[in-house]
Design a protein around this motif. Structure first.
Motif, PDB file in Angstrom:
ATOM      1  N   LEU A 241       0.805  -1.180  -0.003  1.00 57.92           N
ATOM      2  CA  LEU A 241      -0.168   0.071  -0.080  1.00 57.92           C
ATOM      3  C   LEU A 241       0.891   0.947   0.070  1.00 57.92           C
ATOM      4  O   LEU A 241       0.516   2.275  -0.719  1.00 57.92           O
ATOM      5  CB  LEU A 241      -0.902  -0.034   1.285  1.00 57.92           C
ATOM      6  CG  LEU A 241      -2.052  -1.030   1.173  1.00 57.92           C
ATOM      7  CD1 LEU A 241      -2.786  -1.159   2.648  1.00 57.92           C
ATOM      8  CD2 LEU A 241      -3.068  -0.661   0.138  1.00 57.92           C
ATOM      9  N   LEU A 242       1.887   0.950   0.679  1.00 59.45           N
ATOM     10  CA  LEU A 242       2.833   2.464   0.715  1.00 59.45           C
ATOM     11  C   LEU A 242       3.455   2.509  -0.479  1.00 59.45           C
ATOM     12  O   LEU A 242       3.559   3.831  -1.146  1.00 59.45           O
ATOM     13  CB  LEU A 242       3.997   2.090   1.823  1.00 59.45           C
ATOM     14  CG  LEU A 242       3.714   2.293   3.228  1.00 59.45           C
ATOM     15  CD1 LEU A 242       4.790   1.776   4.330  1.00 59.45           C
ATOM     16  CD2 LEU A 242       3.433   3.754   3.554  1.00 59.45           C
ATOM     17  N   LEU A 243       3.938   1.503  -1.192  1.00 63.31           N
ATOM     18  CA  LEU A 243       4.343   1.837  -2.365  1.00 63.31           C
ATOM     19  C   LEU A 243       3.432   2.297  -3.653  1.00 63.31           C
ATOM     20  O   LEU A 243       3.866   3.201  -4.426  1.00 63.31           O
ATOM     21  CB  LEU A 243       4.844   0.409  -2.896  1.00 63.31           C
ATOM     22  CG  LEU A 243       6.220  -0.027  -2.659  1.00 63.31           C
ATOM     23  CD1 LEU A 243       6.640  -1.364  -2.698  1.00 63.31           C
ATOM     24  CD2 LEU A 243       7.462   1.038  -2.719  1.00 63.31           C
ATOM     25  N   THR A 244       2.191   1.762  -3.504  1.00 65.65           N
ATOM     26  CA  THR A 244       1.269   2.310  -4.356  1.00 65.65           C
ATOM     27  C   THR A 244       0.762   3.716  -3.930  1.00 65.65           C
ATOM     28  O   THR A 244       0.871   4.659  -5.195  1.00 65.65           O
ATOM     29  CB  THR A 244      -0.182   1.510  -4.200  1.00 65.65           C
ATOM     30  OG1 THR A 244       0.225   0.296  -3.779  1.00 65.65           O
ATOM     31  CG2 THR A 244      -1.071   1.940  -5.213  1.00 65.65           C
ATOM     32  N   GLY A 245       0.862   4.132  -2.920  1.00 63.12           N
ATOM     33  CA  GLY A 245       0.676   5.558  -2.313  1.00 63.12           C
ATOM     34  C   GLY A 245       1.843   6.442  -3.006  1.00 63.12           C
ATOM     35  O   GLY A 245       1.774   7.473  -3.615  1.00 63.12           O
ATOM     36  N   ALA A 246       3.113   5.894  -2.861  1.00 67.10           N
ATOM     37  CA  ALA A 246       4.379   6.528  -3.206  1.00 67.10           C
ATOM     38  C   ALA A 246       4.173   6.813  -4.962  1.00 67.10           C
ATOM     39  O   ALA A 246       4.623   7.804  -5.300  1.00 67.10           O
ATOM     40  CB  ALA A 246       5.562   5.989  -3.018  1.00 67.10           C
TER      41      ALA A 246
ATOM     42  N   PHE B 209       4.770   9.919  -9.075  1.00 69.98           N
ATOM     43  CA  PHE B 209       5.133   9.784 -10.417  1.00 69.98           C
ATOM     44  C   PHE B 209       4.964  11.131 -11.214  1.00 69.98           C
ATOM     45  O   PHE B 209       5.766  11.546 -12.011  1.00 69.98           O
ATOM     46  CB  PHE B 209       4.029   8.771 -10.900  1.00 69.98           C
ATOM     47  CG  PHE B 209       4.319   8.551 -12.487  1.00 69.98           C
ATOM     48  CD1 PHE B 209       5.535   8.016 -13.008  1.00 69.98           C
ATOM     49  CD2 PHE B 209       3.227   9.129 -13.234  1.00 69.98           C
ATOM     50  CE1 PHE B 209       5.300   7.848 -14.485  1.00 69.98           C
ATOM     51  CE2 PHE B 209       3.090   8.911 -14.656  1.00 69.98           C
ATOM     52  CZ  PHE B 209       4.390   8.393 -15.328  1.00 69.98           C
ATOM     53  N   PRO B 210       3.901  12.007 -10.965  1.00 70.33           N
ATOM     54  CA  PRO B 210       3.750  13.081 -11.643  1.00 70.33           C
ATOM     55  C   PRO B 210       5.015  13.872 -11.635  1.00 70.33           C
ATOM     56  O   PRO B 210       5.256  14.549 -12.410  1.00 70.33           O
ATOM     57  CB  PRO B 210       2.581  13.766 -11.062  1.00 70.33           C
ATOM     58  CG  PRO B 210       1.726  12.713 -10.554  1.00 70.33           C
ATOM     59  CD  PRO B 210       2.777  11.498 -10.091  1.00 70.33           C
ATOM     60  N   ILE B 211       5.567  13.868 -10.600  1.00 68.81           N
ATOM     61  CA  ILE B 211       6.767  14.877 -10.186  1.00 68.81           C
ATOM     62  C   ILE B 211       7.810  14.212 -10.727  1.00 68.81           C
ATOM     63  O   ILE B 211       8.788  15.124 -11.580  1.00 68.81           O
ATOM     64  CB  ILE B 211       7.285  14.959  -8.601  1.00 68.81           C
ATOM     65  CG1 ILE B 211       5.938  15.714  -8.073  1.00 68.81           C
ATOM     66  CG2 ILE B 211       8.411  15.655  -8.298  1.00 68.81           C
ATOM     67  CD1 ILE B 211       5.596  15.417  -6.417  1.00 68.81           C
ATOM     68  N   LEU B 212       8.117  12.911 -11.029  1.00 68.74           N
ATOM     69  CA  LEU B 212       9.092  12.122 -11.807  1.00 68.74           C
ATOM     70  C   LEU B 212       8.853  12.640 -13.228  1.00 68.74           C
ATOM     71  O   LEU B 212       9.893  12.966 -14.129  1.00 68.74           O
ATOM     72  CB  LEU B 212       8.977  10.705 -11.600  1.00 68.74           C
ATOM     73  CG  LEU B 212       9.917  10.149 -10.550  1.00 68.74           C
ATOM     74  CD1 LEU B 212       9.631   8.557 -10.742  1.00 68.74           C
ATOM     75  CD2 LEU B 212      11.298  10.488 -10.619  1.00 68.74           C
TER      76      LEU B 212
ATOM     77  N   LEU C  64       5.569  15.606  -0.814  1.00 65.27           N
ATOM     78  CA  LEU C  64       5.957  16.170  -1.950  1.00 65.27           C
ATOM     79  C   LEU C  64       4.906  16.981  -3.113  1.00 65.27           C
ATOM     80  O   LEU C  64       5.181  18.046  -3.169  1.00 65.27           O
ATOM     81  CB  LEU C  64       6.496  14.952  -3.123  1.00 65.27           C
ATOM     82  CG  LEU C  64       8.325  14.741  -2.776  1.00 65.27           C
ATOM     83  CD1 LEU C  64       8.720  13.620  -3.811  1.00 65.27           C
ATOM     84  CD2 LEU C  64       9.143  16.205  -2.874  1.00 65.27           C
ATOM     85  N   PRO C  65       3.814  16.546  -3.330  1.00 65.92           N
ATOM     86  CA  PRO C  65       2.817  17.280  -3.976  1.00 65.92           C
ATOM     87  C   PRO C  65       2.473  18.758  -3.092  1.00 65.92           C
ATOM     88  O   PRO C  65       2.106  19.643  -4.001  1.00 65.92           O
ATOM     89  CB  PRO C  65       1.482  16.363  -4.010  1.00 65.92           C
ATOM     90  CG  PRO C  65       2.041  14.900  -3.680  1.00 65.92           C
ATOM     91  CD  PRO C  65       3.124  15.065  -2.769  1.00 65.92           C
ATOM     92  N   TRP C  66       2.445  18.519  -1.914  1.00 70.65           N
ATOM     93  CA  TRP C  66       2.251  19.845  -1.109  1.00 70.65           C
ATOM     94  C   TRP C  66       3.282  20.886  -1.440  1.00 70.65           C
ATOM     95  O   TRP C  66       3.001  22.012  -1.263  1.00 70.65           O
ATOM     96  CB  TRP C  66       2.157  19.362   0.173  1.00 70.65           C
ATOM     97  CG  TRP C  66       1.308  20.605   0.977  1.00 70.65           C
ATOM     98  CD1 TRP C  66       0.180  20.950   0.965  1.00 70.65           C
ATOM     99  CD2 TRP C  66       2.184  21.574   1.938  1.00 70.65           C
ATOM    100  NE1 TRP C  66      -0.060  21.945   2.070  1.00 70.65           N
ATOM    101  CE2 TRP C  66       1.245  22.338   2.273  1.00 70.65           C
ATOM    102  CE3 TRP C  66       3.459  21.763   2.461  1.00 70.65           C
ATOM    103  CZ2 TRP C  66       1.425  23.368   3.419  1.00 70.65           C
ATOM    104  CZ3 TRP C  66       3.630  22.562   3.032  1.00 70.65           C
ATOM    105  CH2 TRP C  66       2.723  23.522   3.742  1.00 70.65           C
ATOM    106  N   LEU C  67       4.568  20.519  -1.819  1.00 73.06           N
ATOM    107  CA  LEU C  67       5.418  21.513  -2.056  1.00 73.06           C
ATOM    108  C   LEU C  67       5.470  22.303  -3.326  1.00 73.06           C
ATOM    109  O   LEU C  67       6.177  23.225  -3.617  1.00 73.06           O
ATOM    110  CB  LEU C  67       7.069  20.806  -1.922  1.00 73.06           C
ATOM    111  CG  LEU C  67       7.123  20.131  -0.679  1.00 73.06           C
ATOM    112  CD1 LEU C  67       8.504  19.510  -0.673  1.00 73.06           C
ATOM    113  CD2 LEU C  67       7.291  21.250   0.328  1.00 73.06           C
ATOM    114  N   PHE C  68       4.516  21.866  -4.177  1.00 74.16           N
ATOM    115  CA  PHE C  68       4.549  22.552  -5.640  1.00 74.16           C
ATOM    116  C   PHE C  68       3.465  23.613  -5.594  1.00 74.16           C
ATOM    117  O   PHE C  68       2.293  23.346  -4.881  1.00 74.16           O
ATOM    118  CB  PHE C  68       4.333  21.297  -6.602  1.00 74.16           C
ATOM    119  CG  PHE C  68       5.698  20.729  -6.830  1.00 74.16           C
ATOM    120  CD1 PHE C  68       6.416  21.120  -7.586  1.00 74.16           C
ATOM    121  CD2 PHE C  68       5.732  19.626  -5.777  1.00 74.16           C
ATOM    122  CE1 PHE C  68       7.654  20.359  -7.873  1.00 74.16           C
ATOM    123  CE2 PHE C  68       6.993  18.901  -6.065  1.00 74.16           C
ATOM    124  CZ  PHE C  68       7.846  19.166  -7.040  1.00 74.16           C
ATOM    125  N   THR C  69       3.930  24.487  -6.247  1.00 68.88           N
ATOM    126  CA  THR C  69       2.792  25.725  -6.329  1.00 68.88           C
ATOM    127  C   THR C  69       1.746  25.269  -7.155  1.00 68.88           C
ATOM    128  O   THR C  69       1.871  24.566  -8.058  1.00 68.88           O
ATOM    129  CB  THR C  69       3.466  27.038  -6.505  1.00 68.88           C
ATOM    130  OG1 THR C  69       2.303  27.955  -6.900  1.00 68.88           O
ATOM    131  CG2 THR C  69       4.513  27.068  -7.624  1.00 68.88           C
TER     132      THR C  69
END
Lengths: 305, 311
Positions: free
Chosen positions: A43-48, A53-56, B131-136
């Protein structure tokens, strides 16, 4: 009136992780526990993946040429990996100006907010005076005033005051949004410091300002840092007023700058992603260095305001 | 400064014993508060009065001599079908976002609080989840426009999994646009709940769980009867705050859909902004802005009352 964050930190200290699992029960629960652990890790990995992913993908896209942004099939790392998008942005004076503007405005807002908030919080924390509760109530409720409600009169006001399209206009505007948080967080922090400290100094004849700057401020650095970081973030990320109260390209901040890259005919996706990465670097650095304060500020400012 | 009692306390030469001292001491807190009060008067009270004034006038800002028109602007706004659509959209966007933020935040917080996982692993995942929270919002908007593009990576994944046979125009088709912006907002905002609820979870006294375990409560019963009641005050105040913030969201909508297509993602904030800065109807926009303020004040009232009850 203890703040929420304090209650939490003290509670955390009293109950370290795992304390609620008595050792005696451990062997009996082994197989079940192992299964539970696997499920939790999955579950932790799915959440991660969901979170990261969008940030990567943003990082990956910033290293691609614009023509390959939508290449099929999509690849995280391409053979055409390059820093071109970053170089384009960092060598374009118009775009560098967005960053300079954002830094100037955010740093000025942070400095002003801290000074004004420290003074006000000192009064709230150390004095009893007529009107204390109503003023405090007003500051709490001001946080809820919708920015869009203030936008139209601000536009009128800034034009009249000659502050439209200036740094000063933006800085003053942001104070309205940062001050209430800052005062509430700072007052909470001052309240955690024993009053005997400043009373001793007062006995020795120090004036209130001396007590504040010489005694309270130096020992409040952790609180001041979290308020500062939070303030910087609000200013760095603000969009609506930056969009409305500035007009010329040389006054635009980073959030607006990113939008300006969405041109009329073509989208420079790789440049937008590179600018986004560059735009979040200050916040990321603040986060990495001050993680503890950061989270303290997040919980204190939001939960107990 | 004449110090008559220096004999009593050597070294305290600064201490004033004049009869003005009590007055000065009474005025000190006001002096410390004065910068705040000035800023708030000029930049909060005056603008709010201005916008209320604008809302009863016609042709403000664009015309030097506005005329008083009473409640005409309010009638116009309340009769505008787009205003009603925007209200409905804002309600959907806010309630779905807040519910999902809470569920995801609570779920992640409980995972991160599990005694079965090592502390280093937890710390690592916690950073990833924040992480998502750190982006404007501006960055988040552009990023998701890239990902949700018909040729983008999300559609590629969906096609690969066989869930759809061609790329979906998530943000520009009327059927999906509102869901898409709501999803983006969910992704952007759950971290805040997670961090706060995690701190809350760690503050739940361990002996409560022990007592429940001794009584033979199942894991679900412990969650329902111990964890939730303990977290309830945090959950309520966070949800009210989130409702206030989410209902005011502007940048995300503005930069992804601009309120379109055909108003399906129009929010109260984008509607008001367009009235003012695209159509230059500042008076009508002011009326809309005042209505939003009133709605928010009702929410804020509940929030303040809840906070007072907690003290």
């Amino acid at each position: 009136m203890t703040t929420f964050a304090q209650k939490q930190t003290s509670a955390v200290r009293n109950s370290p992780d795992g304390a609620r699992r008595p050792l005696a029960q451990k062997p009996r629960r082994r197989p079940k526990e192992r299964l539970a652990k696997v499920v939790i890790i999955l579950l932790l990995l799915t959440g991660a993946a969901f979170a990261a992913f969008p940030i990567l993908w943003m990082a990956s896209s910033s290293f691609k040429p614009n023509t390959e942004i939508f290449a099929y099939p999509p690849q995280l790392i391409t053979s055409t990996f390059s820093f071109d998008a970053y170089i384009t942005i960092l060598t374009d004076p118009t775009k560098v100006r967005f960053f300079i503007n954002s830094y100037v405005v955010s740093l000025a807002v942070t400095a002003l907010t801290l000074i004004v908030a420290i003074l006000a919080s000192y009064a709230f924390s150390r004095y009893e005076f007529k009107g204390k509760r109503p003023i405090n109530m007003i500051i709490v409720s001001i946080q809820a005033v919708p920015p869009i409600t203030l936008l139209i009169p601000f536009f009128g006001l800034m034009v009249v005051l000659g502050l439209y399209n200036t740094y000063q206009g933006l800085i003053l505007t942001y104070l309205v949004f940062t001050l209430p948080y800052a005062i509430i967080m700072m007052t909470g922090y001052f309240n955690t410091l024993p009053k005997e400290l400043d009373e001793a100094a007062r006995m020795d004849g120090a004036g209130p300002l001396t007590v504040l700057w010489r005694i309270l401020v130096p020992i409040s650095i952790p609180g001041i840092v979290s308020v500062g970081v939070y303030t910087f973030m609000i200013a760095w990320n603000e969009y609506l007023f930056a969009l409305t109260l500035t007009r010329t390209e040389d006054m635009r901040t980073v959030p607006i700058g990113i939008q300006l890259l969405m041109g009329q005919n073509s989208y420079q996706w790789n440049e937008m992603m590179a600018m986004s990465i560059l735009g979040c670097i200050p916040v990321l650095i603040l986060f990495l260095f001050f993680q503890r304060y950061f989270i303290g500020g997040m919980t204190a400012g939001a939960v107990k305001s | 400064m004449a110090a008559t009692n220096t004999v009593v306390r050597p070294g305290s030469t600064k201490r004033s014993t004049s009869r003005w001292a009590p007055t000065a001491r009474k005025l000190t807190p006001y002096a410390f508060l004065s910068p705040t009060v000035i800023v708030m008067l000029v930049l909060m009270l005056i603008p709010v009065i201005m916008v209320i004034g604008y809302s009863f006038m016609d042709n403000v800002i664009t015309n030097k001599n506005p005329v008083f028109v009473g409640i005409d602007n309010y009638v116009e706004v309340l009769n505008d079908p787009v205003f009603r659509t925007a209200t409905g959209n804002t309600l959907f966007f806010t309630l779905v976002s807040v519910a999902a933020h809470l569920l995801l935040g609570l779920g992640f917080a409980m995972l991160l609080n599990s005694p079965l996982v090592g502390n280093v692993t937890k710390a690592l995942f916690r950073v990833v989840y924040i992480l998502p929270w750190l982006f404007t919002v501006a960055i988040i908007a552009v990023l998701w426009r890239l990902m949700l593009n018909p040729n983008g990576v999300i559609n590629y994944i969906l096609i690969s999994l066989g869930l759809t046979d061609k790329g979906i125009e998530w943000l520009s088709s009327p059927e999906t646009a509102l869901l898409a912006v709501t999803f983006i907002n969910i992704w952007a905002g759950y971290s805040f709940y997670m961090v706060t609820l995690l701190a809350g979870l760690q503050g739940v006294p361990a002996d409560l769980y022990e007592a429940a375990r001794v009584d033979g409560a199942s894991a679900f019963q412990r969650f329902w009867n111990v964890t939730l009641p303990q977290l309830k005050p945090i959950i309520i105040s966070m949800s009210v705050l989130d409702i206030i913030w989410t209902s005011q969201q502007f940048a995300l909508i503005w930069m992804t859909t601009g309120g379109g297509p055909v108003n399906v993602t129009e929010m109260l904030s984008t509607y008001t902004y367009k009235l003012a800065f695209s159509r230059y109807e500042f008076s009508v926009a002011s009326a809309s802005a005042v209505l939003i303020l009133l709605l928010t004040m009702v929410l804020a009232f509940f929030y303040v009352r809840h906070q007072k009850a907690r003290d």
